[in-house]
Design a protein around this motif. Structure first.
Motif, PDB file in Angstrom:
ATOM      1  N   GLU A 126     -13.704   2.696  -3.777  1.00 49.82           N
ATOM      2  CA  GLU A 126     -14.970   3.106  -4.405  1.00 49.82           C
ATOM      3  C   GLU A 126     -16.152   2.969  -3.459  1.00 49.82           C
ATOM      4  O   GLU A 126     -17.152   3.662  -3.593  1.00 49.82           O
ATOM      5  N   HIS A 139     -14.886   5.553   0.408  1.00 48.14           N
ATOM      6  CA  HIS A 139     -14.143   6.817   0.508  1.00 48.14           C
ATOM      7  C   HIS A 139     -14.872   7.853   1.371  1.00 48.14           C
ATOM      8  O   HIS A 139     -16.087   7.777   1.582  1.00 48.14           O
ATOM      9  N   PRO A 183     -13.346  -3.026 -11.811  1.00 46.60           N
ATOM     10  CA  PRO A 183     -14.291  -2.138 -11.112  1.00 46.60           C
ATOM     11  C   PRO A 183     -15.171  -2.965 -10.173  1.00 46.60           C
ATOM     12  O   PRO A 183     -15.513  -4.103 -10.511  1.00 46.60           O
ATOM     13  N   ARG A 214     -18.503  -3.500  -7.284  1.00 44.90           N
ATOM     14  CA  ARG A 214     -19.803  -3.075  -6.743  1.00 44.90           C
ATOM     15  C   ARG A 214     -20.032  -3.797  -5.436  1.00 44.90           C
ATOM     16  O   ARG A 214     -19.478  -4.882  -5.222  1.00 44.90           O
ATOM     17  N   HIS A 241     -25.063   6.625  -6.648  1.00 41.22           N
ATOM     18  CA  HIS A 241     -23.920   5.767  -6.305  1.00 41.22           C
ATOM     19  C   HIS A 241     -24.151   4.356  -6.834  1.00 41.22           C
ATOM     20  O   HIS A 241     -24.495   3.444  -6.080  1.00 41.22           O
ATOM     21  N   ALA A 292     -22.360   2.019  -7.569  1.00 37.82           N
ATOM     22  CA  ALA A 292     -21.565   0.911  -7.016  1.00 37.82           C
ATOM     23  C   ALA A 292     -22.245   0.288  -5.810  1.00 37.82           C
ATOM     24  O   ALA A 292     -21.899  -0.807  -5.391  1.00 37.82           O
TER      25      ALA A 292
END
Lengths: 335, 535
Positions: free
Chosen positions: B255, B258, B310, B312, B349, B351
């Motif tokens: 995440e 990439h 998930p 960050r 974005h 994250a």
């Protein structure tokens, strides 16, 4: 041990019933035969002591001037109710002895502490043939194999020179009776200045000198002026001094320890010594096996330290009758 | 001077200054190939050619001609296998290893099809200390005991280079060849790899009252996150993510790294280097650290693992922008540029965000906020000097971590095991238990530290005298000695018999005053720390 054994384990220590004598007793008894003057073997309070004559001055110093001690020569036989008792060199420290008892044709030897290596400060170990050998086992593991002692003294000397070149003092911790004098004998004629002594070392060094043992020149630390900056000195101190406030006077210094335990890196590092010198007054593994073989003993009783491995090895690999004196009898040997 | 001489000198001192002197001496005098391998070994990069401890032991048993049980007795007493074998196999009249470890590795170790011959010829010649080092090398267990910072300082001193240059030169990986040493000394190593991270600055623990730091206005305050400290490097249209241990963790966190993200972000700024924290995140708060570990532990990341935790990246510093190294700027200026960059990126974005600045009127208000750390899922506060440049390593004075006080519980000692290395013949690894619903003891934590040397030795003697059973190296002891343990958190864990696992457990103090029957109960721990009803 068995009920008819010539030497038996009693609460006060090793006891020979027909002669009514104890060897290195832990409590006060009527007759105490001593193998040597270390505190865990020679304890005050007994009515009469028998010991090798070279140990007399040191024993008198430790047991008190009024202790009744009969000094004996190596090999001198004392007859007690049909038991022939004699002392023989153990090579451990000055005046150290093995105790030989003979009764109705059977010979038992109690080694006390001993070593097989060269030591200019005491008489060399004598092999005493016997039927039953009660041997110490302080270092009875095959990882304990000593190098020639002169090589270790060379290492001490090289370390001292290394410290001196850095302007540092070298404080060597070692037992005050035996080890310290052995180091000093090894340094004889090789030091360019006197070796400094902790106060606890002084009377014992003097006793060795009085017995005619040649040692390197020494001077008491306490004679050096307070506040005088010492550099490049070698100081001998008992292990209890390491980390104490007494050490502060030496400022920038490295601390070493001379002991058989220094063979193992973990032992050195956890005690926080900078340097370990593997110098022992006990027999190493090959020395113990050699002694067992040379005495011709058919039965071996191991005591102190790694007595289990020695007894098992004597049984399984050497085919001897072997046992451990008693698990609770002796703690770990200080060295 | 060879690696063995260096190792011996390092082993013979407790003083950092003496260690530094030994390293400087070595780097100044040793052959470049020897230096190259020594650096690799200090960094923990051991040659891949190994012998299993089982095979090594079998060879040693044959050589030393001792029965197996006596070998085991010796091992138990010495504590360290490599040392035990060295002491058992050492030949009469041995000498210290006098060649180069570089030659040994490259000529004897790497090309060998069978290590027996190399070992036996070593056993014929070298002293126990050299053999100990070789055995450690061959079994992959060699630890040199020099922190990376000390290594860097020594190389910089020996070769008169700035420390930053050395630190950066060894950061992106070290190849144990003479050319690496040359590249480092000439500065060529620095620019070599696009992904090379910058050395991390580390914080010191703040003990005592924070007022001593002066006016709060001089300091920037942030939350101290409980995640993975990381550096996010965007250069040449690619993103690399480095952990503080200088391991590449790029692929663990797609995440954040990439290709499409890299391509898009590098349009505005060709290079960006962020210092920050990777965190598991859900419902506007961080997930426990254990959840994040699933990302590191799994071999392959599937959609399920990604969805379960998930992540960050919360940036707290900007170290490079458009090719310019910003580290010499004061924190306040770096922060302003960070806000600008993140502000532009963040909406698209989410994250990628910045670690917020914690505002307070004074130290007292801050102290009160710090008390809310546990509810917020953070470890406390970070306090950073606004005027300070970004330095490398742990420099006292500019960065402080002000952690919340640990959680505690009382537990009883049930198992002990000997330590390793310096503590190898002392029982120093302890397992502690609390009471379950039936009044039985159930282990909850292992702890290795927290006692002083004197306490360790006292406890060691007690353990030896009160052993109940032996299971290999582990001894069970009478449940008698009670200790107060500190820990940072508690989480459910199906892998542990107690069903919970403590985070960073360590011994706070020895409770001589407390009987074993009064240690904590598992149900109470669950209720206190997991918020659930007592089971």
């Amino acid at each position: 041990m068995r009920p008819d054994d010539l030497v038996q384990l009693r609460p006060d220590g090793l006891y020979c019933p027909p002669a009514d004598l104890y060897i290195d007793p832990s409590g006060p008894v009527a007759r105490a035969w001593l193998t040597h003057a270390h505190a865990d073997h020679a304890r005050a309070g007994s009515t009469r002591y028998f010991a090798q004559r070279d140990a007399l001055a040191i024993l008198q110093h430790r047991l008190g001037a009024d202790a009744a001690i009969t000094p004996l020569a190596y090999g001198e036989v004392t007859e007690v109710d049909g038991v022939r008792v004699s002392l023989h060199p153990a090579g451990h420290i000055l005046g150290s002895a093995q105790v030989r008892v003979e009764y109705r044709g059977e010979v038992w030897v109690v080694t006390g502490d001993y070593k097989r290596d060269d030591d200019p400060t005491c008489a060399a170990f004598e092999v005493v043939p016997c039927d039953v050998l009660i041997t110490e086992a302080t270092f009875a593991l095959p990882v304990y194999r000593w190098r020639p002692p002169q090589e270790v003294v060379d290492e001490v000397l090289a370390w001292w020179q290394h410290c001196a070149a850095l302007g540092r003092n070298a404080v060597l911790c070692c037992y005050a009776l035996g080890k310290a004098q052995r180091v000093l004998a090894g340094l004889l004629g090789r030091a360019d200045r006197p070796v400094l002594l902790h106060g606890a070392m002084e009377p014992l060094v003097a006793a060795y000198r009085a017995a005619g043992v040649a040692l390197a020149e020494t001077a008491p630390v306490k004679e050096r002026a307070r506040g005088e900056k010492l550099a490049g000195e070698l100081i001998l101190a008992p292990p209890s001094a390491a980390g104490s406030t007494w050490m502060r006077r030496f400022g920038d210094c490295e601390v070493g320890f001379a002991s058989g335990w220094m063979q193992v890196r973990g032992d050195r590092r956890r005690k926080a010594y900078d340097r370990g010198f593997v110098l022992s007054d006990h027999a190493d593994w090959p020395g113990l096996l050699r002694t067992v073989a040379e005495t011709g003993a058919r039965r071996v009783i191991a005591t102190h330290g790694f007595s289990d491995p020695l007894a098992r090895y004597a049984r399984e690999a050497l085919g001897l009758d072997a046992e451990v004196l008693s698990a609770g009898y002796a703690g770990e040997e200080a060295e | 001077m060879n690696f063995f001489d260096l190792y011996r000198r390092l082993d013979q001192t407790q003083s950092t200054n003496d260690k530094l002197a030994a390293l400087v001496d070595f780097f100044a005098r040793a052959d470049a190939r020897e230096v190259a391998w020594a650096v690799a070994l200090v960094l923990g990069q051991l040659p891949p050619r190994r012998i299993s401890t089982k095979d090594l032991k079998a060879l040693a048993l044959r050589r030393a001609a001792v029965p197996g049980w006596l070998f085991e007795e010796s091992h138990a007493s010495v504590g360290d296998l490599a040392e035990t074998i060295a002491l058992l196999v050492e030949a009469p009249a041995p000498v210290p290893f006098d060649g180069l470890i570089a030659d040994f590795i490259e000529r004897e170790l790497l090309p060998a099809t069978d290590l027996t011959a190399a070992l036996e010829s070593a056993w014929d010649r070298w002293d126990a200390f050299s053999l100990f080092v070789l055995h450690k090398l061959l079994t992959g267990a060699l630890r040199v005991g020099v922190a990376k910072g000390l290594l860097v300082r020594a190389m910089a001193t020996a070769w008169s280079l700035p420390e930053v240059q050395v630190a950066q030169g060894i950061m992106a990986g070290w190849s144990p060849v003479a050319a690496s040493v040359e590249a480092l000394r000439t500065g060529a190593a620095v620019a070599s790899a696009w992904s090379t991270p910058m050395p991390f600055q580390l914080a010191s623990a703040l003990e005592g009252a924070p007022d001593a730091l002066g006016p709060l206005d001089d300091w920037q305050v942030e939350w101290k996150w409980d995640g993975i400290r990381a550096q996010w490097v965007l250069r040449e249209g690619q993103i690399a993510l480095w952990s503080r241990g200088e391991e590449l963790i790029t692929e663990r966190f797609p995440e954040l790294t990439h290709a499409a993200l890299a391509a898009e972000l590098s349009r505005a700024h060709a290079t960006v280097v962020l210092d920050g924290e990777v965190l598991g995140w859900r419902d506007d708060r961080p997930l426990p650290f254990q959840d994040l570990q699933t990302r590191i532990g799994r071999k392959t990341l599937n959609a399920k693992v990604l969805a379960a935790c998930p992540v960050r990246f919360l940036a707290y510093d900007l170290l490079e922008l458009d090719g310019a190294d910003l580290r010499a700027l004061p924190l306040s200026e770096r922060r302003a540029q960070l806000e600008a960059w993140v502000g532009a990126v963040h909406p698209g974005h989410p994250a990628l965000d910045r670690s917020p600045v914690v505002a307070a009127e004074g130290w007292a208000e801050l102290a009160a906020l710090r008390e809310s750390s546990r509810e917020r899922g953070v470890e406390g506060l970070m306090v950073k000097r606004k005027t300070a440049p970004y330095l490398h390593g742990r420099r006292r004075g500019d960065w402080w971590k002000w952690k919340v006080d640990p959680l505690t519980l009382d537990a009883v000692l049930v198992y002990a095991q000997a330590g390793r290395g310096k503590r190898s013949n002392l029982f120093t690894d302890y397992t502690f238990a609390v009471l379950d619903a039936d009044g039985a003891l159930v282990p909850v934590a292992k702890a290795y530290s927290g006692l002083d040397q004197k306490e360790i030795e006292t406890l060691d003697r007690w353990i030896r005298a009160h052993t109940r059973e032996r299971f290999g190296p582990v001894r069970s002891v009478e449940p008698f000695q009670v200790f107060e343990l500190a820990f940072e958190g508690i989480g459910p864990s199906p892998r542990h018999r107690a069903g919970v696992a403590l985070r960073f457990p360590r011994i706070l103090r020895w409770r001589h005053d407390k009987p074993a029957a009064e240690v904590d109960r598992l149900a109470d721990l669950r209720a206190r720390f997991l918020g659930g009803a007592p089971a």
